[in-house]
Design a protein around this motif. Structure first.
Motif, PDB file in Angstrom:
ATOM      1  N   ASP A   1       0.481  -3.122  -1.324  1.00 44.28           N
ATOM      2  CA  ASP A   1       1.616  -3.003  -2.360  1.00 44.28           C
ATOM      3  C   ASP A   1       1.510  -1.429  -1.119  1.00 44.28           C
ATOM      4  N   HIS A   2       0.072  -1.552  -0.602  1.00 42.18           N
ATOM      5  CA  HIS A   2      -0.038  -0.063  -0.387  1.00 42.18           C
ATOM      6  C   HIS A   2      -0.477  -0.446   1.445  1.00 42.18           C
ATOM      7  N   ALA A   3       0.439  -1.130   1.997  1.00 38.46           N
ATOM      8  CA  ALA A   3       0.550  -1.977   3.355  1.00 38.46           C
ATOM      9  C   ALA A   3       0.380  -0.592   4.356  1.00 38.46           C
TER      10      ALA A   3
ATOM     11  N   TRP B   1      -2.067   5.125   2.232  1.00 40.50           N
ATOM     12  CA  TRP B   1      -1.949   3.857   2.227  1.00 40.50           C
ATOM     13  C   TRP B   1      -3.562   3.522   1.791  1.00 40.50           C
ATOM     14  N   ASP B   2      -3.547   2.436   1.732  1.00 39.51           N
ATOM     15  CA  ASP B   2      -4.708   1.276   1.855  1.00 39.51           C
ATOM     16  C   ASP B   2      -5.084   0.724   3.536  1.00 39.51           C
ATOM     17  N   ILE B   3      -5.582   1.523   3.892  1.00 40.80           N
ATOM     18  CA  ILE B   3      -6.383   1.532   4.995  1.00 40.80           C
ATOM     19  C   ILE B   3      -7.136   0.501   5.532  1.00 40.80           C
TER      20      ILE B   3
ATOM     21  N   SER C   1       4.961   3.954   2.829  1.00 42.73           N
ATOM     22  CA  SER C   1       3.990   4.609   1.626  1.00 42.73           C
ATOM     23  C   SER C   1       3.932   5.419   0.508  1.00 42.73           C
ATOM     24  N   ARG C   2       2.515   4.935  -0.215  1.00 46.03           N
ATOM     25  CA  ARG C   2       2.913   5.035  -1.883  1.00 46.03           C
ATOM     26  C   ARG C   2       3.426   6.655  -2.123  1.00 46.03           C
ATOM     27  N   LEU C   3       3.315   7.854  -0.755  1.00 52.24           N
ATOM     28  CA  LEU C   3       3.523   8.900  -1.690  1.00 52.24           C
ATOM     29  C   LEU C   3       4.950   8.934  -1.238  1.00 52.24           C
TER      30      LEU C   3
ATOM     31  N   ILE D   1      -3.701  -6.927  -2.711  1.00 54.63           N
ATOM     32  CA  ILE D   1      -5.052  -7.178  -1.389  1.00 54.63           C
ATOM     33  C   ILE D   1      -4.946  -5.354  -1.749  1.00 54.63           C
ATOM     34  N   HIS D   2      -5.718  -4.693  -1.935  1.00 52.98           N
ATOM     35  CA  HIS D   2      -6.004  -3.328  -2.003  1.00 52.98           C
ATOM     36  C   HIS D   2      -6.965  -2.970  -0.953  1.00 52.98           C
ATOM     37  N   SER D   3      -7.427  -1.475  -0.920  1.00 48.87           N
ATOM     38  CA  SER D   3      -8.589  -1.018  -0.261  1.00 48.87           C
ATOM     39  C   SER D   3      -8.608   0.255  -0.558  1.00 48.87           C
ATOM     40  N   PHE D   4      -9.926   0.591  -0.716  1.00 45.96           N
ATOM     41  CA  PHE D   4     -10.345   2.401  -1.622  1.00 45.96           C
ATOM     42  C   PHE D   4     -11.023   2.931  -0.946  1.00 45.96           C
TER      43      PHE D   4
END
Ligand SMILES: [Zn+2]
Length: 264
Positions: free
Chosen positions: A32-34, A58-60, A83-85, A153-156
């Motif tokens: 989602d946040h690629a 984004w999700d780095i 971007s999610r922004l 798949i996401h990252s934090f």
């Protein structure tokens, strides 16, 4: 008379990227946040470009892992292009935070005082095509009498509000244990890993839009995976984590009994 100029111009990327399209497994990966990309017409939302490339944008590392995991699992992947922004593809578009006026303490000038038409233009250009692609892929498999699994798949960010998050990876799930429970066990077999069970976020408060709207609503087996950004920020880290996830997921996804519709 020409139509009003769309949000996306000829130099902007597509709102959705399909990777490993020929993947034969009944599995769809989503990211989602690629991307940190902002449509040119939005002039960077008034933010410095290096800020947008940090975790608020984004999700780095998540896209790099997803692009490698797709061929490793022989599964197609869909990645959002913006971007999610611009608009958060993992929030309900009705949610007021789907176009955030601020993110992790950073005000987003270009998101201030948007008109309903401006909001709708972002949702139509960047959100709907991504989710339409996910729905089409899942529904095509269902129409062929195959029940697909969805893996999100996401990252934090390693530090949030001054707290150093200890987890290397987090498995987010709610009522469907089919993939998450054996995946937690597989990852925890490596004693050097700190594996979060609904950490650093819980999928129970509630699940993100993508999992809820596409997987829970259809009764599909699913899981959301959160990877810590500092571990996957470079190519070597992303490759190592894609290989680790592929090894953990392959035996689970090989089980025929997970591919059934569930009702929660
Ligand atoms: Zn994310």
């Amino acid at each position: 008379m020409p139509a009003p100029s769309p949000l996306l111009g000829p130099d902007d990327p597509a709102p959705v990227e399909l990777c490993h399209a020929a993947g034969a497994a009944p599995v769809l990966l989503t990211c989602d946040h690629a991307s940190p990309v902002i449509p040119r017409a939005l002039a960077g939302l008034g933010l410095a470009p290096d800020l947008v490339r940090q975790h608020i944008g984004w999700d780095i590392g998540a896209a790099a892992v997803t692009r490698l995991l797709a061929p490793a699992l022989d599964a197609p992947a869909l990645l959002s292009g913006y971007s999610r922004l611009v608009v958060d593809c993992n929030r309900d578009p009705e949610d007021p935070t789907s176009i955030p006026a601020a993110s992790d303490g950073v005000a987003v000038p270009g998101n201030r005082d948007l008109s309903p038409e401006q909001r709708a233009a972002r949702i139509d250009a960047c959100f709907r095509p991504y989710h339409a692609a996910i729905a089409a892929r899942l529904d095509a498999l269902l129409a062929a009498d195959r029940v697909p699994a969805l893996i999100s798949i996401h990252s934090f960010t390693p530090v949030m509000n001054g707290f150093a998050r200890p987890w290397h990876v987090g498995i987010l799930w709610d009522k469907d244990p089919r993939i998450p429970v054996p995946l937690l066990a597989a990852l925890r077999a490596d004693a050097t890993l700190v594996v979060g069970d609904n950490q650093p976020y819980s999928a129970r408060e509630p699940a993100g839009y993508t999992v809820r709207h596409h997987a829970v609503a259809r009764g599909l087996p699913h899981v959301a995976i959160e990877l810590r950004q500092d571990l996957i920020a470079d190519a070597a880290g992303a490759a190592a984590w894609a290989a680790r996830l592929a090894a953990a997921l392959a035996p689970i996804l090989a089980r025929r009994d997970i591919y059934r519709l569930a009702r929660y």
